[in-house]
Design an enzyme around this catalytic site. Structure first.
Site, PDB file in Angstrom:
ATOM      1  N   ARG A  10     -55.239  -1.169   1.751  1.00  0.00           N
ATOM      2  CA  ARG A  10     -56.065  -1.069   0.542  1.00  0.00           C
ATOM      3  C   ARG A  10     -57.275  -1.983   0.698  1.00  0.00           C
ATOM      4  O   ARG A  10     -57.130  -3.166   0.961  1.00  0.00           O
ATOM      5  CB  ARG A  10     -55.257  -1.473  -0.685  1.00  0.00           C
ATOM      6  N   ARG A  64     -57.768   2.883   3.868  1.00  0.00           N
ATOM      7  CA  ARG A  64     -58.143   3.755   2.750  1.00  0.00           C
ATOM      8  C   ARG A  64     -59.488   3.306   2.197  1.00  0.00           C
ATOM      9  O   ARG A  64     -59.700   2.121   1.952  1.00  0.00           O
ATOM     10  CB  ARG A  64     -57.085   3.706   1.645  1.00  0.00           C
ATOM     11  N   GLU A  73     -52.344  12.852  -4.103  1.00  0.00           N
ATOM     12  CA  GLU A  73     -51.884  12.100  -5.273  1.00  0.00           C
ATOM     13  C   GLU A  73     -52.260  12.788  -6.586  1.00  0.00           C
ATOM     14  O   GLU A  73     -51.988  12.259  -7.660  1.00  0.00           O
ATOM     15  CB  GLU A  73     -52.443  10.674  -5.239  1.00  0.00           C
ATOM     16  N   CYS A 101     -46.619   7.065   1.183  1.00  0.00           N
ATOM     17  CA  CYS A 101     -46.992   5.646   1.123  1.00  0.00           C
ATOM     18  C   CYS A 101     -46.776   5.046  -0.260  1.00  0.00           C
ATOM     19  O   CYS A 101     -47.137   3.896  -0.492  1.00  0.00           O
ATOM     20  CB  CYS A 101     -48.447   5.451   1.552  1.00  0.00           C
ATOM     21  N   ASN A 146     -46.939   7.288  -6.249  1.00  0.00           N
ATOM     22  CA  ASN A 146     -47.123   6.581  -7.520  1.00  0.00           C
ATOM     23  C   ASN A 146     -48.042   7.366  -8.449  1.00  0.00           C
ATOM     24  O   ASN A 146     -47.701   7.640  -9.609  1.00  0.00           O
ATOM     25  CB  ASN A 146     -47.702   5.189  -7.284  1.00  0.00           C
ATOM     26  N   ASP A 147     -49.227   7.721  -7.955  1.00  0.00           N
ATOM     27  CA  ASP A 147     -50.165   8.472  -8.786  1.00  0.00           C
ATOM     28  C   ASP A 147     -49.739   9.925  -8.945  1.00  0.00           C
ATOM     29  O   ASP A 147     -49.972  10.531  -9.999  1.00  0.00           O
ATOM     30  CB  ASP A 147     -51.570   8.408  -8.186  1.00  0.00           C
ATOM     31  N   HIS A 152     -49.391 -11.591  -9.266  1.00  0.00           N
ATOM     32  CA  HIS A 152     -49.358 -12.506  -8.126  1.00  0.00           C
ATOM     33  C   HIS A 152     -48.023 -13.220  -8.013  1.00  0.00           C
ATOM     34  O   HIS A 152     -47.564 -13.521  -6.906  1.00  0.00           O
ATOM     35  CB  HIS A 152     -50.508 -13.513  -8.232  1.00  0.00           C
TER      36      HIS A 152
END
Length: 590
Positions: free
Chosen positions: A313, A350, A448, A519, A471-472, A206
């Protein structure tokens, strides 16, 4: 992250390496905030004292809830929307039954005092967070710790920390802390802090999220900061390199002040690009989309100049609920708010990407050896069809209010594709049966998993669009946990195998006449923009703060001239060495 001193501790000062999470350069005097973690008193209570301890616990929870709600109510109009959302996460965590029931168990069954019970349950939940695969959700352990710390402070009767006073009026200050919660950030933003440094945290903590939203240079995970930085030291926060320089030499200070001026000029130039069409020098239109995590972020994306949202998300709806899944109406309201915030621009939602390895799931399984390879994302959704269709119905209803696309995560099998599409059809039939209004949606798949990239033609036969989650994809292709410090340096977006998969998916999408976007973090990295353009990518989705830097690269690029160079990069054994050789008469951004 280790401390290092490239030139020793002589005239260049001391250098501390951390994670770059919010770009820019900050120079100021260090203000150290002592770690707020309190030692809990550990003692057993008598059976007749149990109710008193439970009452103390409820009192602490209620007091902290009121404190956070007061901060929410007092948020100034110019406060980042992310800050309000993060405060709400802390309020939800206070109400989380996993926390409350666990603490009650230790008090009633083990006769622990409230403080001991609270810290014991924190350890139990912390282990569950540590086992999570998803980086964003794993970082929420820090939020839980901050909530427990506030409750402990109430139980101890201690005052909340206040922004430290500083004698030098007008002196720029850099805040150095172990970690910062959203409530702390709200207090400290009222003081002249120009940068943040924390010992803890990751790219999705955060502190990082709020620092980006406030556009303040920040470095997190700088573990040596609390040992090497002294109160009132002059320090430099290099948010681009993830570097903190303590007590810099005059020539280093002068060099960074020049960089500050250069960055200020560049930001002025970038701001002027906000509403310019994203078109290359040879006339190729490029779609710039935003990634968002809360409904309120939709308005932020529009103000930043995004022409749509490429990734919304939805995990936030499923977090901090003590295992209780959000109902259809709650989800519909959230999705509708995001749709309306887009003001007619498209929103890609998503479906939930959590799973059995997450404590927010009902009946979470203990002892999952490989959470990344377990029952998560679309696998969990298909294993819980009632939950899945609840989300699908909410999305379909929200689609009646604007342009909506639906995106499925972590697909790898044709059976999963067919089942997901069938669930959408059934959800639509259920809405028809009760006369509920709903709208059209395009269906897309995340690429992904390497298996999905290798069978991209089959995916394109079933879906309207694809989105590459780099990323994945990198993580699975290279067998690298990017959050594991021992192997993080091997996480390489320019690995030849990764680039070939990305290139193949883009090429197959073009052949099929269906849009493909990226993305993941690669999309928001200006140093990779020209390469992705050369590979044929025409749709990028990223954090809103990255849009203008990527747009500048697009406006300066000649897409036609980049094609042959991109093929050379693709064929190279060391693609990274070719990046600086981009055509157009200027190098790719470093």
């Amino acid at each position: 992250m280790k401390a290092h001193s490239p030139a020793g501790q002589g005239p260049t000062g001391r250098a501390i390496q951390g994670l770059a999470v919010s770009r820019g350069v900050a120079i100021g005097r260090a203000v150290l905030v002592a770690a707020g973690r309190m030692e809990a008193v550990h003692r057993f209570v008598e059976p007749e004292q149990v109710q008193d301890e439970l009452a103390r616990l409820r009192g602490a929870r209620d007091a902290v809830t009121l404190e956070l709600q007061r901060l929410q109510a007092e948020l100034p109009p110019d406060a980042p929307q992310e800050l309000a959302a993060l405060l709400e996460v802390h309020v939800l965590m206070l109400q989380d039954e996993l926390l409350a029931s666990g603490v009650r168990h230790w008090i009633i069954e083990r006769l622990y005092n409230a403080e001991w019970a609270l810290t014991t349950q924190l350890e139990v939940l912390s282990r569950q967070f540590d086992e999570m695969e998803d980086e964003y959700l794993r970082e929420r352990k820090a939020d839980l710790e901050q909530v427990v710390e506030r409750m402990l402070r109430q139980l101890r009767g201690a005052a909340a920390p206040q922004p430290p006073a500083h004698a030098g009026e007008g002196t720029p200050l850099v805040l150095v802390a172990h970690d910062l919660g959203p409530a702390d950030m709200l207090q400290f933003r009222r003081t002249p802090f120009v940068g943040f440094v924390t010992s803890a945290g990751g790219r999705t903590s955060h502190t990082a999220i709020v620092a980006r939203s406030m556009d303040i240079p920040a470095v997190v995970g700088a573990r040596a900061a609390s040992q090497l930085v002294r109160q009132d030291d002059w320090i430099i926060v290099d948010g681009d390199a993830g570097l903190v320089i303590v007590d810099p030499a005059p020539e280093v200070l002068a060099r960074y002040r020049d960089r500050q001026q250069q960055i200020a000029r560049e930001r002025e130039q970038l701001a002027r690009l906000r509403h310019m069409p994203s078109v290359t020098r040879d006339g190729q239109a490029v779609e710039l989309l935003a990634n968002i995590e809360q409904p309120e972020d939709a308005a932020v994306a529009v103000r930043a100049g995004a022409v749509g949202v490429g990734l919304f998300r939805t995990e936030f709806l499923f977090m901090g609920r003590g295992g209780r899944l959000p109902d259809e109406e709650a989800q519909y309201r959230a999705y509708r708010a995001a749709v309306e915030g887009m003001q007619g621009l498209p929103l890609t939602i998503r479906t939930v990407d959590v799973g059995a390895d997450k404590p927010l799931e009902r009946g979470a399984r203990d002892g999952t050896l490989n959470p990344a390879l377990g029952l998560r994302a679309i696998r969990w959704s298909l294993a819980e069809p009632e939950m899945f269709r609840t989300q699908l119905r909410a999305i379909l209803r929200a689609a009646a209010h604007g342009k909506v696309r639906m995106l499925f995560p972590m697909l790898a099998h044709l059976t999963e594709i067919r089942q997901a599409i069938a669930q959408v059809a059934q959800a639509r039939a259920e809405l028809d049966a009760r006369g509920a209004c709903h709208g059209p949606v395009q269906l897309g798949a995340m690429i992904e998993i390497p298996a999905a990239a290798l069978m991209v033609r089959q995916f394109l036969a079933h879906f309207d669009f694809l989105s590459i989650g780099t990323n994945d994809l990198i993580q699975y292709a290279l067998a690298i946990d990017r959050a594991d410090e021992a192997v993080a340096e091997l996480y390489d977006p320019l690995h030849p195998a990764v680039l070939r998969m990305v290139a193949d998916v883009i090429a197959e999408g073009a052949r099929a006449g269906k849009p493909v976007s990226v993305c993941g973090e690669m999309a928001g990295d200006p140093s990779l923009t020209r390469l992705l353009l050369g590979l044929g990518l025409r749709s990028f989705s990223m954090h809103p703060t990255q849009l203008q830097a990527v747009k500048r690269e697009i406006l300066q690029a000649d897409a036609g001239l980049l094609v042959d160079w991109a093929r050379q990069v693709l064929a190279a054994d060391e693609p990274a060495a070719c990046l600086a050789l981009a055509p157009d008469g200027s190098a790719a951004a470093a």
